[in-house]
Design an enzyme around this catalytic site. Structure first.
Site, PDB file in Angstrom:
ATOM      1  N   HIS A  40       0.694  -1.323   0.052  1.00 41.45           N
ATOM      2  CA  HIS A  40       0.331  -0.231   0.053  1.00 41.45           C
ATOM      3  C   HIS A  40       0.578   1.165  -0.042  1.00 41.45           C
ATOM      4  O   HIS A  40       2.118   1.766   0.592  1.00 41.45           O
ATOM      5  CB  HIS A  40      -0.950   0.070   1.086  1.00 41.45           C
ATOM      6  N   CYS A  56      -4.321   1.533  -4.940  1.00 35.62           N
ATOM      7  CA  CYS A  56      -4.278   2.953  -4.328  1.00 35.62           C
ATOM      8  C   CYS A  56      -3.140   2.772  -4.828  1.00 35.62           C
ATOM      9  O   CYS A  56      -1.689   4.422  -4.801  1.00 35.62           O
ATOM     10  CB  CYS A  56      -3.336   2.129  -2.805  1.00 35.62           C
TER      11      CYS A  56
END
Length: 211
Positions: free
Chosen positions: A40, A114
């Protein structure tokens, strides 16, 4: 803090732009050294970290969080991507433009995650992309879906749904603080896709920047 070796970290601005990278799984401890891993990431600028996550609604999935403190992930490293001349309001306006594209219900682990958001934001802010290894597994998964566990995408959705429910319970507490950001024309706020703030485990919608 690291600087990318394959780029000169363009000094065309005065404000540094960082990429904060987090581990999604303990396997990254081994996979990282092979140039793989599931990550992430968030873009840090002006002391705020912007990231993108999933939910089931046709509204923005972009949210703000404390730098290096994104809930549910293990912080790994910070990378200097470059610099920008945009001030806080300019960055906010740019994020609101991206919010139209990066909706929560459009999140996809392979095609719009993301890291895709961070790459788009960094290109706009600095002209530099994020390191290729951060999103390499998504590109591999695009060619061979069986490489990625099927439950990864649904796990991300569930994580943000829980956060959103917690945010609903805190709306009254946040009203007085958010009022100081609200412009006098409330109709313009309701017609946009605001960025969601994520400080101290709470997330709330922000009105658009003043024209």
């Amino acid at each position: 803090m690291l600087c990318r070796k394959n780029l000169s970290c363009k000094d065309t601005g005065s404000v540094p732009v960082y990429l904060n990278v987090y581990d999604l799984t303990p396997i990254n401890g081994y996979a990282y050294w092979l140039g793989l891993g599931v990550y992430h990431s968030g873009v840090q600028v002006h002391g705020i970290e912007y990231a993108f996550g999933a939910h089931e609604y046709p509204t923005t999935g972009i949210f703000e969080a404390e730098p290096k403190q994104c809930d549910g992930f293990t912080f790994r490293k910070t990378i200097l991507i470059g610099k920008t001349d945009l001030g806080p309001e300019g960055v906010r306006a740019m994020m609101e433009e991206l919010a139209e594209v990066y909706r929560g219900d459009a999140y996809n682990l392979i095609t719009k995650n993301c890291n895709h958001f961070c790459n788009a934001a960094c290109l706009r802010l600095t002209g530099n992309p994020i390191p290729s290894w951060v999103n390499r597994l998504a590109r591999i998964g695009f060619l061979c879906n069986c490489v990625l566990p099927a439950n990864l995408n649904s796990t991300r959705v569930q994580h943000h749904k829980i956060e959103d429910k917690a945010c609903e319970g805190e709306k009254k507490k946040l009203t007085s603080e958010s009022n100081r950001f609200t412009p006098s024309n409330s109709s313009s706020s309701s017609s946009s896709s605001p960025v969601v703030r994520g400080r101290s485990r709470s997330r709330r919608a922000l009105p658009p920047s003043s024209p």
